[in-house]
Design an enzyme around this catalytic site. Structure first.
Site, PDB file in Angstrom:
ATOM      1  N   ASP A  30      48.752  41.856  37.921  1.00  0.00           N
ATOM      2  CA  ASP A  30      48.738  41.530  36.499  1.00  0.00           C
ATOM      3  C   ASP A  30      49.895  42.132  35.715  1.00  0.00           C
ATOM      4  OD1 ASP A  30      46.575  39.893  36.726  1.00  0.00           O
ATOM      5  OD2 ASP A  30      45.103  41.363  36.068  1.00  0.00           O
ATOM      6  N   TYR A  52      40.256  37.936  32.188  1.00  0.00           N
ATOM      7  CA  TYR A  52      39.776  39.306  31.983  1.00  0.00           C
ATOM      8  C   TYR A  52      40.419  39.962  30.765  1.00  0.00           C
ATOM      9  CZ  TYR A  52      36.652  40.465  35.840  1.00  0.00           C
ATOM     10  OH  TYR A  52      35.556  40.554  36.668  1.00  0.00           O
TER      11      TYR A  52
END
Length: 667
Positions: free
Chosen positions: A315, A403
């Site tokens: 990420d 998320y």
């Protein structure tokens, strides 16, 4: 909330904004400003001209501060730690662009408005995927006839389909008809393969027609939810009539006994630098943390099927943890006494993009106890001393796809720094043919959490870069192992005890540690300084739960994410070694990770060292995680250990109460 509270919030927000604008001499670690980003854009575009006929786009994949060398920063700070009237070191930007299907590394000197270095990167991997690239890639399937035929075959309306891409150039699609929770309605069995440089589809898969989960029960927006509702919670007032207890000058923060700097990077997100604590007994400020940030966040999913095996996200290195930071919502993401600061990053065309309210800073009073003791052993006396705890929190939220990650840096008067991590948002969901567990006759690689909806097993591995400078740069890493010893004296009833056996790591190999295998305390100490009692001064890592990867070491995602092989690494400081998964993570091969650097087994005793701490979560989804997940929290602490001569908060007073609560000692 009354009018006074509203005024207080606005005033604090304006105070922060004005500080940022009015600072004439930028701190050498301040993030690049919008005007600096525009300047970088102009300089680079002039050096790499593009035309419509050549079809060679110039994409800005990374623009960040090229920090001055560490000695120059420390020299500037030590020259005049209060007023700093002298000019800081020259400001430079480090830029990575894609041009003519190559990754170009460029260093721009902002003071001379010139490029001082160029390099074409020829190693493995590709730079971070920008929002602009993701947008273009996401639109490609809608003009691709096989994809449109796949939608018709499933009876889906094209206008209600969204496609989401990851830098491994496979595109996933979701159906938004009837809900804003697009991740809850995945279109399974379909995947498009995209060449990001040419921006065209080069492969396509349509394997199976699997039912798209229903929209019912997926909504999470308050305005769309229907009764019955949960019991109401009573209102809570958070006020500071005297204003905030901290001050902000530019990006430098002072509060209580702490001073530190708050920075920003498009890949790392928040960067905490130059954290020092005031020692009341020694009457001086002492260095603790030179620099700390999330170096990488690795999220491997555990479904090996054709549409999912590649779903192993990095990420930070692939999508930009800073690029994905969300605007914080006053009064909900942060309390009313919070101050806010904006952040800026370069879009794919180099223009500055603003993230309003990217950071919030606030004093936290949650009814915690700093220290206390009740003494009843003295005749005719009952002594009770209690100090309530207050801390300062720097918070961000980064929403990387489905998320939302809540990241806190919490500074405590005791000298501790607590780092908090919260996971919330939407699960990674897969469509399936099942509505009840009794129907399942095969491995579905997850939990059936709703009709036709599978929450896929996965991990979240965070690795923190922590350049601790405990009272200076020269530090050592000490493992204090707790070992069992037999009691040999037969006259003593005890048969065993434990003691501490300390070992100083000489090289990097000595400092690779998997937590939970042995009882130990891990410290960074200054070997040249001791307390009055002779103990080496230091800070201790108080870890969270010891989580280790369960993948085989020769599994391709694990090779790329080899920084998770150990919970703790220690390396000698090297300015170029800051990204644990490498500088070019997309389709990397694991040849530029902290595991590779550490394999050189360099000396780390009595050196300027960096502690890398890997924490994480194994996530087995449950029905409570759907349709949106309650926050799952973890974290760790950096705690002073023989750093002070005694309790540093012994003479700290509890905050003055503005209004005494209604309470009674009667039962």
């Amino acid at each position: 909330m009354d009018a006074r509270t509203k005024v207080t919030v606005v005033t604090v927000m304006l105070f922060w904004s004005c500080c940022v604008v009015e600072c004439n001499h930028p701190h050498p670690l301040d993030p690049l400003t919008p005007s600096e980003l525009n300047l970088v854009r102009t300089i680079v575009q002039n050096a790499y001209p593009t035309t419509k006929t050549t079809n060679h786009n110039l994409t800005f994949n990374y623009v960040g501060l090229d920090e001055p060398d560490k000695p120059k920063i420390l020299q500037w700070i030590s020259s005049n730690p209060k007023t700093k009237p002298s000019s800081p070191p020259p400001r430079r930007a480090f830029v990575v662009v894609r041009f003519q299907k190559q990754s170009h590394e460029i260093t721009v000197d902002l003071s001379t408005r010139s490029i001082v270095s160029k390099n074409v990167y020829e190693g493995n991997g590709y730079p971070m995927l920008t929002f602009g690239e993701q947008t273009v890639v996401s639109q490609l399937p809608f003009s691709y006839e096989p994809f449109k035929e796949s939608l018709r075959k499933r009876g889906l309306n094209t206008s209600q389909v969204l496609s989401k891409t990851k830098r491994n150039v496979k595109v996933k699609c979701y159906y938004t008809n009837g809900t804003a929770n697009l991740y809850a309605r995945p279109i399974e069995g379909v995947a498009a393969v995209v060449d990001v440089d040419d921006m065209k589809i080069v492969g396509y898969i349509d394997r199976d027609v699997i039912p798209v989960p229903n929209a019912e029960g997926t909504e999470y927006r308050a305005s769309k939810l229907k009764p019955p509702f949960a019991p109401k919670l009573k209102g809570i007032a958070v006020t500071q009539h005297g204003g905030p207890g901290f001050t902000i000058q530019g990006h430098s923060v002072s509060w209580g006994n702490w001073d530190f700097h708050v920075g920003f990077d498009i890949k790392a997100g928040p960067i905490i630098s130059l954290a020092s604590v005031y020692d009341l007994q020694k009457q001086k400020r002492r260095r603790v943390l030179h620099k700390g940030f999330i170096s990488e966040l690795f999220v491997p999913y555990q479904d090996p099927t054709e549409e999912w095996y590649y779903t192993t996200y990095f990420d930070s290195g692939e999508y930009g943890f800073g690029q994905c930071m969300s605007s914080l919502q006053p009064l909900t993401d942060c309390p009313p006494n919070a101050a806010f600061i904006d952040a800026y990053f370069a879009a794919s065309d180099g223009s500055p993009v603003k993230i309003p309210n990217a950071f919030c800073i606030f004093e936290k009073y949650a009814g915690d106890i700093m220290w206390r003791h009740t003494e009843i052993s003295i005749p005719n006396q009952v002594i009770t001393e209690v100090r309530s705890d207050v801390s300062l929190v720097v918070r961000i939220v980064s929403t990387v796809g489905n998320y939302d990650y809540v990241i806190d840096w919490e500074f405590k008067p005791s000298g501790s720094i607590k780092i908090g991590v919260g996971l919330t948002g939407i699960l990674g969901l897969k469509a399936g043919a099942y509505t009840h567990t009794d129907e399942i006759k095969e491995d579905i690689y997850g939990t059936l959490i709703a009709d036709n909806t599978i929450g896929v097993y996965h991990d979240h591995f965070f690795i923190y870069y922590l350049d601790l400078d405990i009272d200076g740069e020269i530090n050592s890493f000490v493992k204090s192992n707790l070992e069992t010893v037999k009691v040999k004296d037969e006259n003593i009833p005890r048969k065993s005890r434990w003691t501490v056996v300390s070992e100083t790591a000489r090289t990097e190999a000595d400092a690779r540690i998997n937590l939970g295998l042995k009882a130990s305390e891990l410290l960074v100490v200054n070997p040249n300084k001791r307390t009055k009692q002779g103990n080496k001064i230091g800070y201790r890592l108080v870890p969270g739960s010891g989580v280790h990867p369960l993948s085989l070491l020769n599994d391709y995602p694990q090779i790329r994410g080899a920084f998770t092989n150990y919970n703790v690494w220690v390396t000698p400081y090297n300015k170029s070694e800051k990204w644990a998964a490498g500088s070019y993570v997309d389709r990397s091969r694991g040849d530029d990770t902290v595991a590779v650097w550490s394999s050189r087994d360099r000396e780390i005793e009595k050196k300027d060292i960096v502690l890398w701490y890997m924490m994480g979560f194994h996530h087995v989804p449950s029905q409570e995680d759907f349709p949106v997940m309650p926050t799952l929290s973890g974290g760790f602490e950096l705690r002073p250990t023989n750093f002070f001569e005694s309790n540093p908060v012994l003479k700290t007073k509890s905050p003055k109460l503005l209004q005494w609560p209604n309470c009674t000692s009667q039962h």
